[in-house]
Design a protein around this motif. Structure first.
Motif, PDB file in Angstrom:
ATOM      1  N   TRP A 174       6.281   8.593  11.591  1.00  0.00           N
ATOM      2  CA  TRP A 174       5.444   7.399  11.528  1.00  0.00           C
ATOM      3  C   TRP A 174       4.647   7.481  10.241  1.00  0.00           C
ATOM      4  CZ3 TRP A 174       2.610   7.525  16.929  1.00  0.00           C
ATOM      5  CH2 TRP A 174       3.544   7.335  17.951  1.00  0.00           C
ATOM      6  N   VAL A 175       4.645   6.397   9.462  1.00  0.00           N
ATOM      7  CA  VAL A 175       3.877   6.340   8.218  1.00  0.00           C
ATOM      8  C   VAL A 175       2.976   5.114   8.306  1.00  0.00           C
ATOM      9  CG1 VAL A 175       3.970   6.210   5.702  1.00  0.00           C
ATOM     10  CG2 VAL A 175       5.801   7.400   6.958  1.00  0.00           C
ATOM     11  N   CYS A 176       1.670   5.344   8.402  1.00  0.00           N
ATOM     12  CA  CYS A 176       0.714   4.244   8.607  1.00  0.00           C
ATOM     13  C   CYS A 176      -0.489   4.418   7.690  1.00  0.00           C
ATOM     14  CB  CYS A 176       0.215   4.225  10.053  1.00  0.00           C
ATOM     15  SG  CYS A 176       1.533   4.082  11.266  1.00  0.00           S
ATOM     16  N   ASP A 203       0.815  -1.203   0.000  1.00  0.00           N
ATOM     17  CA  ASP A 203       0.000   0.000   0.000  1.00  0.00           C
ATOM     18  C   ASP A 203       0.862   1.272   0.000  1.00  0.00           C
ATOM     19  OD1 ASP A 203      -2.893   0.627  -0.046  1.00  0.00           O
ATOM     20  OD2 ASP A 203      -2.472   1.665   1.832  1.00  0.00           O
ATOM     21  N   ASN A 204       0.284   2.362   0.454  1.00  0.00           N
ATOM     22  CA  ASN A 204       0.978   3.653   0.436  1.00  0.00           C
ATOM     23  C   ASN A 204       2.251   3.670   1.277  1.00  0.00           C
ATOM     24  OD1 ASN A 204      -0.912   5.004  -1.298  1.00  0.00           O
ATOM     25  ND2 ASN A 204      -2.335   4.966   0.423  1.00  0.00           N
ATOM     26  N   PRO A 205       2.273   3.042   2.463  1.00  0.00           N
ATOM     27  CA  PRO A 205       3.547   3.013   3.194  1.00  0.00           C
ATOM     28  C   PRO A 205       4.678   2.360   2.381  1.00  0.00           C
ATOM     29  CG  PRO A 205       1.766   2.548   4.706  1.00  0.00           C
ATOM     30  CD  PRO A 205       1.174   2.549   3.302  1.00  0.00           C
ATOM     31  N   ARG A 206       4.365   1.295   1.661  1.00  0.00           N
ATOM     32  CA  ARG A 206       5.406   0.644   0.857  1.00  0.00           C
ATOM     33  C   ARG A 206       5.924   1.586  -0.229  1.00  0.00           C
ATOM     34  NH1 ARG A 206       5.401  -5.205  -2.292  1.00  0.00           N
ATOM     35  NH2 ARG A 206       7.345  -4.838  -3.419  1.00  0.00           N
ATOM     36  N   ALA A 207       5.017   2.286  -0.900  1.00  0.00           N
ATOM     37  CA  ALA A 207       5.439   3.194  -1.968  1.00  0.00           C
ATOM     38  C   ALA A 207       6.341   4.304  -1.424  1.00  0.00           C
ATOM     39  CB  ALA A 207       4.219   3.787  -2.666  1.00  0.00           C
ATOM     40  N   ILE A 208       6.005   4.839  -0.254  1.00  0.00           N
ATOM     41  CA  ILE A 208       6.832   5.877   0.364  1.00  0.00           C
ATOM     42  C   ILE A 208       8.179   5.292   0.774  1.00  0.00           C
ATOM     43  CG2 ILE A 208       7.025   7.441   2.346  1.00  0.00           C
ATOM     44  CD1 ILE A 208       3.915   7.721   2.163  1.00  0.00           C
ATOM     45  N   TYR A 209       8.152   4.103   1.365  1.00  0.00           N
ATOM     46  CA  TYR A 209       9.397   3.416   1.755  1.00  0.00           C
ATOM     47  C   TYR A 209      10.303   3.215   0.542  1.00  0.00           C
ATOM     48  CZ  TYR A 209      12.452  -0.504   2.845  1.00  0.00           C
ATOM     49  OH  TYR A 209      13.544  -1.327   2.978  1.00  0.00           O
ATOM     50  N   GLU A 210       9.746   2.706  -0.548  1.00  0.00           N
ATOM     51  CA  GLU A 210      10.558   2.429  -1.733  1.00  0.00           C
ATOM     52  C   GLU A 210      11.116   3.711  -2.341  1.00  0.00           C
ATOM     53  OE1 GLU A 210       7.872  -0.074  -3.999  1.00  0.00           O
ATOM     54  OE2 GLU A 210       8.704  -1.885  -3.052  1.00  0.00           O
ATOM     55  N   TYR A 211      10.337   4.789  -2.274  1.00  0.00           N
ATOM     56  CA  TYR A 211      10.851   6.080  -2.758  1.00  0.00           C
ATOM     57  C   TYR A 211      12.035   6.528  -1.904  1.00  0.00           C
ATOM     58  CZ  TYR A 211      11.393  10.953  -3.864  1.00  0.00           C
ATOM     59  OH  TYR A 211      11.947  12.163  -4.225  1.00  0.00           O
ATOM     60  N   ILE A 212      11.889   6.473  -0.597  1.00  0.00           N
ATOM     61  CA  ILE A 212      12.978   6.895   0.293  1.00  0.00           C
ATOM     62  C   ILE A 212      14.214   6.028   0.056  1.00  0.00           C
ATOM     63  CG2 ILE A 212      13.739   7.014   2.704  1.00  0.00           C
ATOM     64  CD1 ILE A 212      10.813   7.789   3.418  1.00  0.00           C
ATOM     65  N   GLN A 213      14.035   4.730  -0.022  1.00  0.00           N
ATOM     66  CA  GLN A 213      15.177   3.831  -0.222  1.00  0.00           C
ATOM     67  C   GLN A 213      15.863   4.082  -1.562  1.00  0.00           C
ATOM     68  OE1 GLN A 213      16.421   1.353   2.292  1.00  0.00           O
ATOM     69  NE2 GLN A 213      15.386   3.148   3.090  1.00  0.00           N
ATOM     70  N   GLY A 214      15.072   4.390  -2.581  1.00  0.00           N
ATOM     71  CA  GLY A 214      15.637   4.635  -3.910  1.00  0.00           C
ATOM     72  C   GLY A 214      16.309   5.988  -4.049  1.00  0.00           C
ATOM     73  N   ASN A 215      15.849   6.981  -3.300  1.00  0.00           N
ATOM     74  CA  ASN A 215      16.350   8.344  -3.451  1.00  0.00           C
ATOM     75  C   ASN A 215      17.172   8.854  -2.267  1.00  0.00           C
ATOM     76  OD1 ASN A 215      15.016   9.400  -6.076  1.00  0.00           O
ATOM     77  ND2 ASN A 215      13.415   8.277  -4.993  1.00  0.00           N
ATOM     78  N   HIS A 216      16.991   8.251  -1.112  1.00  0.00           N
ATOM     79  CA  HIS A 216      17.709   8.664   0.095  1.00  0.00           C
ATOM     80  C   HIS A 216      18.079   7.430   0.918  1.00  0.00           C
ATOM     81  CE1 HIS A 216      16.710  12.833  -0.722  1.00  0.00           C
ATOM     82  NE2 HIS A 216      15.483  12.427  -0.996  1.00  0.00           N
TER      83      HIS A 216
END
Length: 190
Positions: free
Chosen positions: A99-101, A44-57
């Motif tokens: 926190w991202v939930c 869901d949305n937490p995964r998309a945010i996580y993957e963005y952070i991991q890919g860019n930061h």
């Protein structure tokens, strides 16, 4: 035997809540703490945010909350996690700056003013939600108590992500949310 177990669980949760609140007052770590569907999914949305952070930061630390028994998907994706309600979790979540939930958190999980809680929610409200439900039929609660808990939860959110204007209007009503809505689309889709 069942009543003893329930009493022990209540005592355990009270102790955890006290430590959670205390640890939450300590200086924050520059860390994102993620949870999707009560720790049952890497999605869901937490995964998309996580993957963005991991890919860019990739220098930013990210940790997931995982319910015991649901670790395999996180292991398969090599995602760092702690088991929800474990000692590691207790020393991680309240110390995380973000926190991202995508669902509600229990009321006893207190956050202080230095924690930023980003509520991503998880769908387009094509049905009545939260405080817009006329009659809540759920074990252990009443309609009034349910709505009161929804409002208490939404007061903790610093940001609520919305997929569109239609959803923003409904979210304001359903959650009695008075904070900032980020009408940016859902990270998982947009």
């Amino acid at each position: 035997m069942n009543s003893i177990r329930k009493k022990l669980e209540v005592i355990y949760h009270k102790i955890v809540a006290i430590f959670f609140t205390f640890l939450g007052k300590l200086p924050k770590k520059n860390m994102y703490f993620f949870e999707s569907f009560h720790g049952k999914q890497f999605s869901d949305n937490p995964r998309a945010i996580y993957e963005y952070i991991q890919g860019n930061h990739p220098e930013i630390k990210c940790v997931w909350s995982v319910k015991k028994g649901f670790e395999s998907n996180f292991d398969d994706h090599q995602v760092p996690y702690v088991i929800r309600m474990s000692f590691s979790w207790l020393f991680t979540m309240p110390r995380a700056k973000y926190w991202v939930c995508n669902t509600r958190l229990p009321e006893w999980m207190k956050k202080d003013k230095t924690t930023i809680y980003i509520q991503t929610w998880h769908g387009t409200p094509l049905k009545k939600l939260g405080c817009d439900i006329d009659d809540v039929v759920m074990p252990g609660t009443t309609t009034e108590k349910y709505k009161r808990n929804i409002f208490k939860e939404s007061k903790r959110w610093d940001y609520l992500i919305s997929p569109n204007r239609y959803s923003s209007i409904i979210f304001r009503s359903a959650f009695k949310y008075e904070g900032e809505i980020l009408e940016i689309g859902y990270p998982r889709n947009d």
